[in-house]
Design an enzyme around this catalytic site. Structure first.
Site, PDB file in Angstrom:
ATOM      1  CD1 TRP A 195      35.196  39.754  37.318  1.00 18.48           C
ATOM      2  CD2 TRP A 195      34.392  38.100  36.060  1.00 18.48           C
ATOM      3  NE1 TRP A 195      33.938  39.481  37.754  1.00 18.48           N
ATOM      4  CE2 TRP A 195      33.413  38.472  37.003  1.00 18.48           C
ATOM      5  CE3 TRP A 195      34.098  37.082  35.138  1.00 18.48           C
ATOM      6  CZ2 TRP A 195      32.167  37.853  37.064  1.00 18.48           C
ATOM      7  CZ3 TRP A 195      32.864  36.472  35.213  1.00 18.48           C
ATOM      8  CH2 TRP A 195      31.926  36.857  36.159  1.00 18.48           C
ATOM      9  CD  GLU A 280      36.066  39.428  23.413  1.00 18.15           C
ATOM     10  OE1 GLU A 280      34.821  39.349  23.417  1.00 18.15           O
ATOM     11  OE2 GLU A 280      36.689  40.255  24.111  1.00 18.15           O
ATOM     12  CG  ASP A 329      49.499  36.475  37.618  1.00 11.24           C
ATOM     13  OD1 ASP A 329      49.461  36.340  36.380  1.00 11.24           O
ATOM     14  OD2 ASP A 329      48.491  36.679  38.315  1.00 11.24           O
TER      15      ASP A 329
HETATM   16  C1  LIG Z   1      47.194  32.977  30.019  1.00  8.24           C
HETATM   17  C2  LIG Z   1      46.454  34.221  30.362  1.00  8.24           C
HETATM   18  C3  LIG Z   1      45.818  34.343  31.589  1.00  8.24           C
HETATM   19  C4  LIG Z   1      45.112  35.492  31.936  1.00  8.24           C
HETATM   20  N1  LIG Z   1      44.495  35.569  33.148  1.00  8.24           N
HETATM   21  C5  LIG Z   1      43.764  36.653  33.465  1.00  8.24           C
HETATM   22  C6  LIG Z   1      43.055  36.707  34.694  1.00  8.24           C
HETATM   23  O1  LIG Z   1      43.110  35.794  35.514  1.00  8.24           O
HETATM   24  N2  LIG Z   1      42.310  37.809  34.956  1.00  8.24           N
HETATM   25  C7  LIG Z   1      42.219  38.854  34.079  1.00  8.24           C
HETATM   26  O2  LIG Z   1      41.499  39.814  34.335  1.00  8.24           O
HETATM   27  N3  LIG Z   1      42.905  38.837  32.900  1.00  8.24           N
HETATM   28  C8  LIG Z   1      43.664  37.763  32.577  1.00  8.24           C
HETATM   29  N4  LIG Z   1      44.338  37.714  31.389  1.00  8.24           N
HETATM   30  C9  LIG Z   1      44.293  38.873  30.487  1.00  8.24           C
HETATM   31  C10 LIG Z   1      42.952  38.963  29.783  1.00  8.24           C
HETATM   32  O3  LIG Z   1      42.646  37.766  29.131  1.00  8.24           O
HETATM   33  C11 LIG Z   1      42.948  40.104  28.782  1.00  8.24           C
HETATM   34  O4  LIG Z   1      43.095  41.308  29.484  1.00  8.24           O
HETATM   35  C12 LIG Z   1      41.693  40.150  27.919  1.00  8.24           C
HETATM   36  O5  LIG Z   1      41.809  41.187  26.977  1.00  8.24           O
HETATM   37  C13 LIG Z   1      40.455  40.377  28.741  1.00  8.24           C
HETATM   38  O6  LIG Z   1      39.322  40.364  27.901  1.00  8.24           O
HETATM   39  P1  LIG Z   1      38.188  41.457  28.027  1.00  8.24           P
HETATM   40  O7  LIG Z   1      38.778  42.727  27.483  1.00  8.24           O
HETATM   41  O8  LIG Z   1      37.084  40.928  27.175  1.00  8.24           O
HETATM   42  O9  LIG Z   1      37.838  41.570  29.457  1.00  8.24           O
HETATM   43  C14 LIG Z   1      45.055  36.569  31.027  1.00  8.24           C
HETATM   44  C15 LIG Z   1      45.697  36.447  29.794  1.00  8.24           C
HETATM   45  C16 LIG Z   1      46.394  35.303  29.458  1.00  8.24           C
HETATM   46  C17 LIG Z   1      47.068  35.210  28.137  1.00  8.24           C
HETATM   47 MN   LIG Z   2      36.241  41.724  25.418  1.00 10.99          MN
END
Ligand SMILES: Cc1cc2nc3c(=O)[nH]c(=O)nc-3n(C[C@H](O)[C@H](O)[C@H](O)COP(=O)(O)O)c2cc1C
Ligand SMILES: [Mn+2]
Length: 529
Positions: A195, A280, A329
């Site tokens: 994260w 969510e 990535d």
């Molecule tokens: C396939 C995919 C992989 C992702 N991997 C990551 C990751 O490894 N780390 C991260 O911080 N966000 C990643 N993201 C983006 C987050 O899912 C996105 O920013 C999301 O809104 C985070 O949720 P939150 O706002 O509840 O933290 C990814 C998105 C996708 C579509």
């Molecule tokens: Mn969120």
């Protein structure tokens, strides 16, 4: 129609001719990436549209019979199917209606609102006694290595779970968050939890470090000052989520649950950049128009989607970080290694004969391009709440969503374009936007050739480019520092005298209607076609 789980969704994809089942043996190390990448880039020509079909690999090397689903979201059509709409703008329209809700004035108006209120009841998740994700419960002798987790690219540090719904609880409010953060498998029971520091779960983690909890945010005394200082030290030195201070370390753990293979609306809701206050699970309920069913975890105080294929339960320690990455990535480059919390798995539950759902990211366009475009459409009405002058937005796929935003506005006052840039940079994850181009409302932002023509014509670069400093995406490898760098806004609107532009502004070349109609009539006779 909403899908209850991944299996219903796979059946629907199959019926719609959107799924290709592959029986040839394939290797989850690199080979599945190469196949899927070719499909995403248009190698499956018989499907006649970008994205190709979803792929179900039924014979995966070393997978002990567990099939892999990939590219489930990888076309506009499938993204629409996933959210049960014919057009993504339908969701934006539903959001607009919700936002437009005003207090009813008479009895009739109240009556008219009833269906909408009944709809809202469907948004909230329901905790049920048990569900398919509990068909097999393993509290010991479980292993992360039992699942066919991909190594996506040659220089990846190992195998990564790429489509996980990571669930944590806000220690302040008790609200749950579900975010998609990749997970690097270290061994049977531990993994890296990626994260990024500006994401919601990282904030939960910092709150735990700060010693914030529901109990001590109220009248009760906060944590002892020395303990608080220790947490602050870790945060100050943090890389991915937080970094270890040498010497003293705060103790404690934070519970985490991970759902793999859920219904598509739920999986999608894990990527939407929702405000931290909105669970969510509620977004998924809104998208599905049907409540999400949750079951309690076995070993942690969290709930997970009842229909998930696989659930990982566990915790991260507040005093433990480990190198995560590199990982190929969605920028088209490897994200470099960094320190992230370690996920310790305490229990794995899964369905009988589970299906492992995953994705790959890399040079666009790939599956996530379609997910990102859906976010762009769905969030437009929400952006307009804060910035009502916005007409349309385009996040071109090649800009990987955080590097380029083209936005058209109804310009009403001097400096308006710059106000919009600053507004976007203040808007949740849009803070990461490295380059914002602001154009007048007559420019179709979805038409890149038109944007290039108008923008390059309309700017005096020294005057119209605005630089700012601030947080940047963790994946940005060019910034001067990790997570901190500069951003650029281009004001490509027509400049006004009140903005100091007193030269005449030329008209755009457009043919008159009369001549156009004349040529329309003669067109055949000319014999050009
Ligand atoms: C396939 C995919 C992989 C992702 N991997 C990551 C990751 O490894 N780390 C991260 O911080 N966000 C990643 N993201 C983006 C987050 O899912 C996105 O920013 C999301 O809104 C985070 O949720 P939150 O706002 O509840 O933290 C990814 C998105 C996708 C579509
Ligand atoms: Mn969120």
């Amino acid at each position: 129609m909403a899908f209850d789980d991944l299996r219903q969704w796979i059946t629907a994809l199959d019926r719609a001719g959107e799924l290709k089942k592959i029986r040839t043996e394939v290797d989850p190390v690199l080979e599945i990436t190469e196949i899927t990448d070719r499909v995403s880039k248009g190698a499956a020509k018989k499907y006649g549209r970008p994205g190709g079909p979803a792929l179900l690999f039924e014979n995966v090397k070393g997978a002990k019979g567990i099939p892999i689903l990939i590219n489930q979201f990888g076309s506009e059509r499938r993204m629409q199917m996933a959210l049960s709409v014919d057009h993504l703008d339908e969701i934006a329209e539903r959001i607009r209606q919700l936002l437009n809700m005003k207090s009813p004035e008479g009895f009739l108006e109240k009556l008219k609102m009833l269906p909408m209120l009944a709809d809202m009841g469907k948004f909230f998740p329901k905790v049920v006694q048990t569900g398919p994700c509990k068909e097999v419960i393993k509290k010991e002798n479980f292993s992360l290595l039992d699942f066919p987790v991909l190594q996506c690219w040659p220089k990846d540090a190992g195998r990564f779970i790429t489509l996980p719904c990571v669930i944590t609880r806000d220690p302040k409010t008790g609200k749950r968050n579900m975010g998609m953060y990749r997970i690097q498998i270290y061994d049977e029971t531990t993994a890296g939890m990626h994260w990024q520091r500006q994401k919601i779960a990282a904030e939960h983690y910092r709150d735990m470090l700060r010693g914030v909890s529901k109990q001590n945010t109220g009248a009760q005394a906060p944590r002892a000052a020395t303990e608080k200082r220790r947490g602050d030290d870790i945060m100050a030195r943090s890389g991915g989520g937080a970094m270890l201070a040498s010497g003293e370390r705060p103790s404690g753990t934070m519970e985490v649950a991970v759902a793999l293979g859920t219904d598509p609306a739920l999986t999608f809701s894990a990527i939407v950049p929702a405000p931290p206050e909105v669970e969510e699970f509620i977004i998924a309920g809104f998208l599905r128009q049907k409540p999400v069913e949750l079951v309690k975890c076995e070993t942690v105080d969290l709930e997970v989607p009842a229909g998930a294929e696989i659930v990982l339960e566990g915790y991260v320690k507040l005093d433990e970080l480990r190198t995560e990455g590199p990982f190929g990535d969605h920028t088209g480059f490897y994200s470099l290694e960094d320190e992230y919390p370690v996920f310790h798995v305490t229990c794995i539950t899964h369905r009988k004969n589970p299906i492992y759902a995953t994705t790959i990211v890399g040079k666009p366009p790939m599956e996530d391009a379609w997910m990102g475009k859906a976010v762009e459409r769905i969030f437009l009405p929400l952006m307009k709440l804060t910035l009502p002058e916005i007409v349309d937005v385009n996040l071109p796929v090649e800009g990987q969503f955080h590097n380029l935003m083209i936005v058209s506005i109804r310009k009403s006052y001097p400096g308006h374009a710059r106000k919009v840039m600053n507004g976007v940079w203040a808007l949740g994850q849009a803070m990461f936007t490295k380059c914002i181009i602001v154009v007048d409302e007559d420019v179709n932002v979805q038409d890149i050739p038109e944007v290039v023509l108008k923008v390059t014509n309309n700017i005096d670069p020294e005057r119209d480019i605005q630089f700012t400093l601030g947080p940047v995406d963790s994946l940005d490898h060019s910034a001067r520092l990790a997570n901190f760098g500069s951003k650029m806004g281009i004001d490509a609107t027509r400049k006004w005298p009140t903005e100091g532009f007193t030269r005449p502004w030329p008209d755009e070349i457009l043919m008159d209607d009369k001549t156009k109609a004349l040529v329309d009539k003669k067109w055949k006779e000319l014999g050009i076609e």
